[in-house]
Design a protein around this motif. Structure first.
Motif, PDB file in Angstrom:
ATOM      1  N   GLU A  10       0.834  -1.204   0.000  1.00  0.00           N
ATOM      2  CA  GLU A  10       0.000   0.000   0.000  1.00  0.00           C
ATOM      3  C   GLU A  10       0.875   1.263   0.000  1.00  0.00           C
ATOM      4  O   GLU A  10       0.593   2.217  -0.727  1.00  0.00           O
ATOM      5  CB  GLU A  10      -0.920   0.018   1.213  1.00  0.00           C
ATOM      6  N   LYS A  14       1.039   4.069  -2.992  1.00  0.00           N
ATOM      7  CA  LYS A  14       0.761   5.479  -2.699  1.00  0.00           C
ATOM      8  C   LYS A  14       1.926   6.361  -3.158  1.00  0.00           C
ATOM      9  O   LYS A  14       1.708   7.421  -3.760  1.00  0.00           O
ATOM     10  CB  LYS A  14       0.507   5.654  -1.198  1.00  0.00           C
ATOM     11  N   ASP A  18       1.647   9.249  -6.032  1.00  0.00           N
ATOM     12  CA  ASP A  18       2.041  10.636  -5.754  1.00  0.00           C
ATOM     13  C   ASP A  18       3.118  11.100  -6.727  1.00  0.00           C
ATOM     14  O   ASP A  18       3.090  12.236  -7.195  1.00  0.00           O
ATOM     15  CB  ASP A  18       2.534  10.777  -4.316  1.00  0.00           C
TER      16      ASP A  18
END
Length: 60
Positions: A10, A14, A18
């Motif tokens: 995870e 992420k 980003d």
């Protein structure tokens, strides 16, 4: 300050999301900043600033 509990997968997803949200120029500058930070890490061997490479010949 906020704490997030997440798995490694995870967290990696992420970070990738980003990073991909940045423009191409911002990505390049992030890369340059990363290279600058890597040079600050302690190293076992110091690179000689007088040469690009070293050739070592070993005798038989």
């Amino acid at each position: 300050m906020e704490l997030y509990f997440q798995t490694k997968e995870e967290s990696n997803r992420k970070q990738l999301e980003d990073f991909l949200k940045l423009s191409k120029a911002e990505r390049f500058y992030q890369f340059l900043r990363l290279m600058e930070k890597v040079n600050q890490f302690p190293m076992k061997y110091k690179k000689d600033s007088n040469s690009n490479f070293i050739i070592q010949l070993k005798a038989n």
